[in-house]
Design a protein around this motif. Sequence first.
Motif, short mmCIF file in Angstrom:
data_model
loop_
_atom_site.label_atom_id
_atom_site.label_comp_id
_atom_site.label_asym_id
_atom_site.label_seq_id
_atom_site.Cartn_x
_atom_site.Cartn_y
_atom_site.Cartn_z
N THR A 163 0.83 -1.20 0.00
CA THR A 163 0.00 0.00 0.00
C THR A 163 0.86 1.24 0.00
OG1 THR A 163 -1.75 -1.13 1.20
CG2 THR A 163 -1.76 1.27 1.28
N CYS A 164 1.89 1.23 0.82
CA CYS A 164 2.77 2.39 0.93
C CYS A 164 3.52 2.65 -0.36
CB CYS A 164 3.75 2.17 2.08
SG CYS A 164 4.72 3.63 2.50
N ILE A 165 4.08 1.58 -0.93
CA ILE A 165 4.93 1.78 -2.12
C ILE A 165 4.11 2.20 -3.33
CG2 ILE A 165 4.89 -0.58 -3.00
CD1 ILE A 165 8.01 1.59 -2.74
N LYS A 166 2.85 1.72 -3.43
CA LYS A 166 2.03 2.05 -4.58
C LYS A 166 1.65 3.51 -4.61
CE LYS A 166 0.01 -2.50 -5.46
NZ LYS A 166 -1.22 -3.32 -5.40
N THR A 167 1.57 4.11 -3.40
CA THR A 167 1.20 5.53 -3.35
C THR A 167 2.41 6.43 -3.32
OG1 THR A 167 1.09 5.46 -0.94
CG2 THR A 167 -0.95 5.03 -2.15
N ALA A 168 3.58 5.84 -3.49
CA ALA A 168 4.81 6.59 -3.31
C ALA A 168 5.01 7.66 -4.34
CB ALA A 168 6.00 5.65 -3.33
N GLY A 185 18.30 1.77 -5.35
CA GLY A 185 17.27 1.56 -6.37
C GLY A 185 16.20 2.63 -6.34
N LEU A 186 15.81 3.04 -5.15
CA LEU A 186 14.85 4.12 -5.02
C LEU A 186 15.41 5.41 -5.60
CD1 LEU A 186 12.12 5.10 -3.92
CD2 LEU A 186 13.26 5.52 -1.72
N ALA A 187 16.69 5.66 -5.31
CA ALA A 187 17.34 6.85 -5.85
C ALA A 187 17.34 6.85 -7.37
CB ALA A 187 18.77 6.95 -5.31
N ALA A 188 17.64 5.70 -7.95
CA ALA A 188 17.66 5.61 -9.42
C ALA A 188 16.27 5.88 -10.00
CB ALA A 188 18.15 4.23 -9.85
N HIS A 189 15.24 5.37 -9.33
CA HIS A 189 13.87 5.62 -9.77
C HIS A 189 13.54 7.10 -9.70
CE1 HIS A 189 9.49 4.98 -10.08
NE2 HIS A 189 9.41 5.91 -9.13
N GLU A 190 13.86 7.71 -8.59
CA GLU A 190 13.55 9.12 -8.40
C GLU A 190 14.34 10.02 -9.34
OE1 GLU A 190 11.06 9.31 -6.83
OE2 GLU A 190 11.06 7.74 -5.31
N PHE A 229 5.30 5.83 -15.73
CA PHE A 229 6.57 5.26 -15.31
C PHE A 229 6.42 4.52 -13.98
CE2 PHE A 229 10.67 5.94 -12.99
CZ PHE A 229 11.44 5.05 -13.74
N ASP A 230 5.72 5.14 -13.03
CA ASP A 230 5.49 4.49 -11.75
C ASP A 230 4.71 3.19 -11.91
OD1 ASP A 230 6.80 6.27 -10.14
OD2 ASP A 230 5.03 7.46 -9.66
N ARG A 231 3.74 3.19 -12.80
CA ARG A 231 2.92 2.01 -13.00
C ARG A 231 3.77 0.81 -13.43
NH1 ARG A 231 -0.30 4.18 -16.33
NH2 ARG A 231 -1.59 5.09 -14.70
N VAL A 232 4.75 1.07 -14.26
CA VAL A 232 5.66 0.02 -14.71
C VAL A 232 6.60 -0.41 -13.57
CG1 VAL A 232 7.57 -0.54 -16.28
CG2 VAL A 232 5.58 0.73 -17.13
N GLU A 233 7.19 0.57 -12.89
CA GLU A 233 8.17 0.28 -11.85
C GLU A 233 7.56 -0.45 -10.65
OE1 GLU A 233 11.90 1.99 -11.46
OE2 GLU A 233 11.42 0.80 -13.23
N PHE A 234 6.31 -0.11 -10.31
CA PHE A 234 5.65 -0.72 -9.17
C PHE A 234 4.78 -1.91 -9.55
CE2 PHE A 234 6.33 3.64 -7.58
CZ PHE A 234 6.99 3.35 -6.42
N GLY A 235 4.65 -2.16 -10.84
CA GLY A 235 3.81 -3.25 -11.30
C GLY A 235 4.52 -4.59 -11.27
N LYS A 242 10.98 -2.95 -11.21
CA LYS A 242 12.22 -2.88 -10.43
C LYS A 242 11.96 -2.54 -8.96
CE LYS A 242 15.09 -1.56 -14.38
NZ LYS A 242 15.95 -0.50 -14.98
N LEU A 243 11.11 -1.55 -8.71
CA LEU A 243 10.87 -1.17 -7.33
C LEU A 243 10.08 -2.23 -6.56
CD1 LEU A 243 10.30 2.68 -7.37
CD2 LEU A 243 12.20 1.39 -6.42
N ARG A 244 9.20 -2.87 -7.24
CA ARG A 244 8.46 -3.95 -6.58
C ARG A 244 9.42 -5.05 -6.15
NH1 ARG A 244 2.66 -6.13 -8.73
NH2 ARG A 244 2.26 -7.68 -7.11
#
Length: 209
Positions: A12-17, A128-133, A187-193, A197-199
């Motif tokens: 829940t937390c990561i999806k709303t990130a 990894g979070l840094a790379a995403h951001e 982009f988030d939809r792909v990364e968290f899906g 990578k973030l998932r």
Amino acid sequence: MSFASCAAAARTCIKTAVRLCLLLALLPTSPAHAGWQAVEKVETYAISGQTGPELYASIGGRGPLLGERRVVAHTNFKLTWVRDYQPQGDACVLVSARPKLIITYTLPKPAARLPGAIQKNWEVFAAGLAAHEKVHGASIVDMVHKIETATIGLTVADDRGCSKIRTEVTKRLAGISQAQRQASRDFDRVEFGPGGKLRQLVFTLMTGG
């Protein structure tokens, strides 16, 4: 908190990130956009725990609020402009526009040193979070460049008072901003899906695998 409930909280937390986040890697500045640079600020919030699930549960309880939800990280940006509108005959021209862009990143940081293996997992997660951001940050800078391109030199006829041109500039700015936000969501939809990578990073942090 059990692993199952912690994992649910993590998802829940990561999806709303973050919708626009961390450690901005500025795009190369072309001559057309020379003369300014974004100001970056990084703020951290403390989290506790000695295991992956504990750390992520702490993120869920202490992360910055975005509306009514807490998120893993958050990026605010403030964009202001100094614009030079000049009447030319019956028309008005936007001769120049200088942006001031300030980006503030809010990120999690463990309050204490972690056990060896957990520390390594955390470092992988944080990197990894840094790379995403970084992608989000670069897209903000790119958005500003696009606004410059779309507005500087704009000429509106029959506008001696330079009022119509301001409306047109606002319209163009809004369209570019909306496109940037949509691209960020995609982009988030792909990364968290699934397979993102973030998932995977969250799973590794939670399980230690």
